[in-house]
Design a protein around this motif. Sequence first.
Motif, short mmCIF file in Angstrom:
data_model
loop_
_atom_site.label_atom_id
_atom_site.label_comp_id
_atom_site.label_asym_id
_atom_site.label_seq_id
_atom_site.Cartn_x
_atom_site.Cartn_y
_atom_site.Cartn_z
N ARG A 219 22.82 -21.44 -104.72
CA ARG A 219 24.06 -22.07 -104.28
C ARG A 219 23.87 -22.63 -102.88
O ARG A 219 24.32 -22.05 -101.88
N ASP B 294 25.28 -24.81 -101.45
CA ASP B 294 26.55 -25.20 -100.84
C ASP B 294 27.24 -24.04 -100.14
O ASP B 294 28.26 -24.25 -99.49
N LEU B 295 26.68 -22.83 -100.22
CA LEU B 295 27.36 -21.66 -99.68
C LEU B 295 26.49 -20.87 -98.70
O LEU B 295 25.27 -20.85 -98.83
N VAL C 239 35.71 -20.01 -98.56
CA VAL C 239 36.10 -20.12 -99.97
C VAL C 239 36.21 -18.76 -100.65
O VAL C 239 36.70 -18.68 -101.78
N TYR D 213 25.19 -34.04 -100.07
CA TYR D 213 26.27 -33.06 -100.09
C TYR D 213 27.11 -33.20 -101.35
O TYR D 213 27.45 -34.30 -101.77
N ASP E 264 34.34 -24.35 -94.50
CA ASP E 264 35.55 -23.93 -95.20
C ASP E 264 35.28 -22.57 -95.82
O ASP E 264 34.27 -22.39 -96.52
N GLU F 202 30.66 -31.41 -103.22
CA GLU F 202 31.77 -30.49 -103.04
C GLU F 202 31.44 -29.15 -103.69
O GLU F 202 30.88 -29.12 -104.79
N PRO F 203 31.72 -28.04 -103.00
CA PRO F 203 31.35 -26.73 -103.56
C PRO F 203 32.04 -26.44 -104.87
O PRO F 203 33.18 -26.85 -105.10
N ARG G 139 31.24 -19.23 -96.87
CA ARG G 139 31.72 -20.50 -96.33
C ARG G 139 30.80 -21.62 -96.79
O ARG G 139 29.64 -21.42 -97.13
N THR G 140 31.35 -22.83 -96.76
CA THR G 140 30.60 -24.02 -97.15
C THR G 140 29.87 -24.59 -95.94
O THR G 140 30.02 -24.12 -94.81
#
Length: 284
Positions: free
Chosen positions: A249, A251-252, A132, A100, A130, A102-103, A125-126
Amino acid sequence: MPAPDTANALGHFLRDRRARLDPATFGFAPGRRRTPGLRREEVAQRSNISPTWYTWLEQGRGGAPSTEVLNRLAAGLMLTEFEREHMFILALGHPPEPRYKEPEGITPRLQRVLDALPTSPAILRTATWDVVAWNRAAAAVLTDYSTLPRDGRNILRLMFSNARVRAAQEDWMRVAQFVVASFRADAARAGATAEITQLVEELSRSSPEFAALWRNNDVASHGDGLKRLHHPVLGPIELEFSTFAVEGRPDLTLMVYNPSTPETTDAVRRLVEAREAGAVSLPG
């Protein structure tokens, strides 16, 4: 005989990436080189592996490398995350274990994708849920995230700590069960188990309902489905939601909520326009 480009796919990939690196950038004397890029021993030095072992990898000898060696090669060859994943697939037949991160920030292009959906609430969202990024329809129908502090934009916090969000759900407990199970699966898949520890402990202390649901160890795929809300202005509405991965991405996740009827679409459009004109405000 297999075609040349598939007989030793990993070796071809390593040689290609090695040839793209400028020796001077890494402090190696340019000298007289028969081929462009770094020499094999230079890649081995940068990757902290033996030159012999690296040579064997390029030649397709010596068996499959370990994940540690592959990670060292990814650093030594300065591979992007996508290239690193591709190298793992070539070498081992599967992507690397998730780690993981951080985005990163949201690009203007991604924001324009959201804004191109004027009557469909959409959020990014992540893996730790979260929010974003969002569009105007999401602010009008779901939550105006711009009014919340950054750590308050977490969907789990909103579900279990925000009275307005809770009251808006037609069947809060069913939705909460689904959200917790999906959140657990997403975080584990992204390798973010350690990153969610503080949030899980916080919600377990503040919400006995969350604590009980977390102890159940249920997992679910968010996928798509139907969401029914009691909106403070529109009244009961029904939205069809779909979830999409964002290419490039990892992370998204993109979530889009489409009004289920033309009447709801028109109502959302009028609400968004009224909020833009300052003619209506929503409770926090």
